[in-house]
Write a protein that holds these residues in place. Structure first.
Motif, PDB file in Angstrom:
ATOM      1  N   ARG A 165       4.352  21.954 -28.810  1.00 15.60           N
ATOM      2  CA  ARG A 165       3.510  20.681 -28.585  1.00 15.60           C
ATOM      3  C   ARG A 165       3.686  20.166 -27.124  1.00 15.60           C
ATOM      4  NH1 ARG A 165       6.268  16.307 -32.895  1.00 15.60           N
ATOM      5  NH2 ARG A 165       8.196  16.082 -31.823  1.00 15.60           N
ATOM      6  N   GLN A 166       2.717  19.475 -26.749  1.00  7.68           N
ATOM      7  CA  GLN A 166       2.763  18.719 -25.364  1.00  7.68           C
ATOM      8  C   GLN A 166       2.192  17.365 -25.603  1.00  7.68           C
ATOM      9  OE1 GLN A 166       1.225  20.983 -22.151  1.00  7.68           O
ATOM     10  NE2 GLN A 166       2.198  19.512 -20.592  1.00  7.68           N
ATOM     11  N   ALA A 167       2.879  16.370 -25.451  1.00  2.22           N
ATOM     12  CA  ALA A 167       2.410  14.986 -25.359  1.00  2.22           C
ATOM     13  C   ALA A 167       1.815  14.710 -24.027  1.00  2.22           C
ATOM     14  CB  ALA A 167       3.358  14.009 -25.910  1.00  2.22           C
ATOM     15  N   ASP A 223       4.690  12.120 -33.094  1.00  2.00           N
ATOM     16  CA  ASP A 223       4.398  13.323 -33.151  1.00  2.00           C
ATOM     17  C   ASP A 223       2.942  13.883 -32.643  1.00  2.00           C
ATOM     18  OD1 ASP A 223       5.982  13.406 -36.267  1.00  2.00           O
ATOM     19  OD2 ASP A 223       6.749  14.267 -34.714  1.00  2.00           O
ATOM     20  N   THR A 224       2.282  12.757 -32.200  1.00  2.76           N
ATOM     21  CA  THR A 224       1.157  12.694 -31.373  1.00  2.76           C
ATOM     22  C   THR A 224       1.275  13.802 -30.237  1.00  2.76           C
ATOM     23  OG1 THR A 224       0.279  10.641 -32.139  1.00  2.76           O
ATOM     24  CG2 THR A 224      -0.734  11.510 -30.329  1.00  2.76           C
ATOM     25  N   VAL A 280      -3.234  16.771 -32.681  1.00  2.00           N
ATOM     26  CA  VAL A 280      -2.636  15.737 -33.735  1.00  2.00           C
ATOM     27  C   VAL A 280      -2.258  14.454 -33.080  1.00  2.00           C
ATOM     28  CG1 VAL A 280      -0.582  15.850 -35.276  1.00  2.00           C
ATOM     29  CG2 VAL A 280      -1.538  17.860 -34.829  1.00  2.00           C
ATOM     30  N   THR A 281      -3.132  13.639 -33.796  1.00  3.15           N
ATOM     31  CA  THR A 281      -2.780  12.159 -33.465  1.00  3.15           C
ATOM     32  C   THR A 281      -2.536  11.447 -34.729  1.00  3.15           C
ATOM     33  OG1 THR A 281      -4.640  12.260 -31.999  1.00  3.15           O
ATOM     34  CG2 THR A 281      -4.312  10.138 -32.623  1.00  3.15           C
ATOM     35  N   VAL A 282      -1.222  10.490 -34.497  1.00  3.04           N
ATOM     36  CA  VAL A 282      -0.815   9.858 -35.699  1.00  3.04           C
ATOM     37  C   VAL A 282      -0.724   8.578 -35.280  1.00  3.04           C
ATOM     38  CG1 VAL A 282       1.267   9.438 -37.089  1.00  3.04           C
ATOM     39  CG2 VAL A 282       0.750  11.943 -36.277  1.00  3.04           C
ATOM     40  N   SER A 283      -1.398   7.749 -36.268  1.00  2.00           N
ATOM     41  CA  SER A 283      -1.627   6.235 -35.833  1.00  2.00           C
ATOM     42  C   SER A 283      -0.653   5.680 -36.572  1.00  2.00           C
ATOM     43  CB  SER A 283      -3.093   5.863 -36.196  1.00  2.00           C
ATOM     44  OG  SER A 283      -3.247   6.001 -37.802  1.00  2.00           O
TER      45      SER A 283
END
Length: 120
Positions: A38-40, A89-90, A116-119
């Motif tokens: 993953r890459q933020a 984790d976004t 993947v976006t976690v609010s």
């Protein structure tokens, strides 16, 4: 040529779950390790989890106990079940696979990424 196609990303509230899938296709003789990275934004790409052809798994400390990687060798597909998601984790999640082509050449391929976006 080996292609990887990811699916399953989206927007979820903190504490929720998502399941990512990555299907490999093309001239595959053998798939070895299959990995999720993953890459933020503004950060380097990091390894989240991997699974060997024999089913050995390992995880980044930040996701241990929350994420589960699995694979279906008959379908050349790897999954990432993500539970108890947190805003941190976004990221864009990438599938990576290594193996041997039908032409007896080693390969390493990447998928296009899924957001993947976690609010909170």
């Amino acid at each position: 040529q080996v292609q990887l196609v990811e699916s399953g990303g989206g927007l979820v509230q903190a504490g929720g779950s998502l399941r990512l899938s990555c299907a490999a296709s093309g001239s595959i003789f053998r798939l070895n390790a299959m990995n999720w990275y993953r890459q933020a934004p503004g950060k380097q790409r990091e390894l989240v989890a991997f699974i060997t052809s024999g089913g050995i798994t390992d995880y980044a400390d930040s996701v241990k106990g929350r994420f589960t990687i699995s694979r279906d060798n008959a379908k050349n597909t790897v999954y990432l079940q993500m539970n108890s998601l947190k805003p941190e984790d976004t990221a864009v999640y990438y599938c990576n696979a290594q193996g041997l082509t039908s032409a007896n050449r080693n390969f390493g391929s990447w998928g296009q990424g899924t957001q993947v976006t976690v609010s909170s």
